[in-house]
Design a protein around this motif. Structure first.
Motif, mmCIF file in Angstrom:
data_model
loop_
_atom_site.group_PDB
_atom_site.id
_atom_site.type_symbol
_atom_site.label_atom_id
_atom_site.label_comp_id
_atom_site.label_asym_id
_atom_site.label_seq_id
_atom_site.Cartn_x
_atom_site.Cartn_y
_atom_site.Cartn_z
ATOM 1 N N CYS A 31 0.797 -1.133 0.066
ATOM 2 C CA CYS A 31 0.121 -0.058 0.129
ATOM 3 C C CYS A 31 0.996 1.136 -0.001
ATOM 4 N N CYS A 34 0.087 3.397 3.376
ATOM 5 C CA CYS A 34 0.753 2.916 4.810
ATOM 6 C C CYS A 34 1.600 1.509 4.858
ATOM 7 N N CYS A 67 -5.782 -2.253 0.324
ATOM 8 C CA CYS A 67 -5.027 -2.436 1.511
ATOM 9 C C CYS A 67 -5.712 -3.063 2.408
ATOM 10 N N CYS A 72 -6.874 1.503 7.259
ATOM 11 C CA CYS A 72 -6.222 2.077 6.146
ATOM 12 C C CYS A 72 -7.241 1.862 4.813
HETATM 13 ZN ZN LIG Z 1 -2.670 1.021 3.398
#
Ligand SMILES: [Zn+2]
Length: 197
Positions: A31, A34, A67, A72
């Motif tokens: 991702c 994050c 993700c 997130c």
């Molecule tokens: Zn993420």
């Protein structure tokens, strides 16, 4: 040019294979927000292919990733050679019907040949000559093609530089366009497509 064109099932299956390879490359990353793991998260599409690409209406899934990290869960949609952004018509039809509409002086004749309404192809032709020429994709194409592509007759002027047969030309152009096929505007989306088309 393109009077007899019909893009068949085999052509579109080839594009699906390219999209699967793009997804596999994108899915091996993380991702970008994050660093979490990416999971498969396709979404439904109901595309149109007009009369020249009816086989594309079998594309009912836009390959995508999400993700996997709690909190997130953001979507990461990789580039595609089948779908061109949010357009209802698949990318190959946006290219071919634009060329037919440009070549035919009578709009109703073009619409009869492609199954795409004249007002739609008029909008696409404005896009090719307007917003498209300001994209990083077009800037990169210009850097590679000498002499320069004639802008007034886009996308026909671009296609004729990309190969011998219509299907090869369309597939190559879809490869070029793939980075602008996703609204998440992954700046380096082109790297997923390189070498596949
Ligand atoms: Zn993420």
């Amino acid at each position: 040019m393109f009077d007899e064109i019909e893009l068949g099932r085999e052509f579109f299956e080839g594009l699906t294979a390219i999209d699967e390879a793009i997804l596999a490359t994108a899915g091996s990353g993380v991702c970008r927000f994050c660093g979490g793991p990416l999971h498969r998260g396709d979404y439904a599409r109901k595309p149109r292919g007009g009369l020249i690409g009816a086989a594309a209406e079998a594309f009912t899934r836009r390959f995508s990733l999400c993700c996997g990290r709690e909190g997130c869960r953001r979507r990461a949609t990789p580039p595609s050679v089948r779908f061109l952004g949010r357009r209802v018509y698949v990318g190959a039809i946006v290219i071919v019907a634009s060329v037919v509409a440009f070549a035919k002086t009578i709009a109703s004749a073009a619409a009869r040949a492609t199954g795409v309404p004249a007002r739609t192809t008029r909008r696409w032709l404005r896009w090719w000559r307007g917003p498209f020429v300001t994209t990083p994709v077009f800037v990169e194409i210009c850097g590679r093609l000498v002499p320069a592509v004639e802008r007034r007759s886009l996308p026909a002027s671009l296609l004729e530089r990309l190969g011998a047969s219509t299907s090869i030309q369309v597939r190559r152009l879809l490869g070029w366009l793939a980075p602008i096929s996703t609204t998440t505007s992954d700046a380096d989306g082109a790297r997923f497509v390189r070498g596949l088309v």
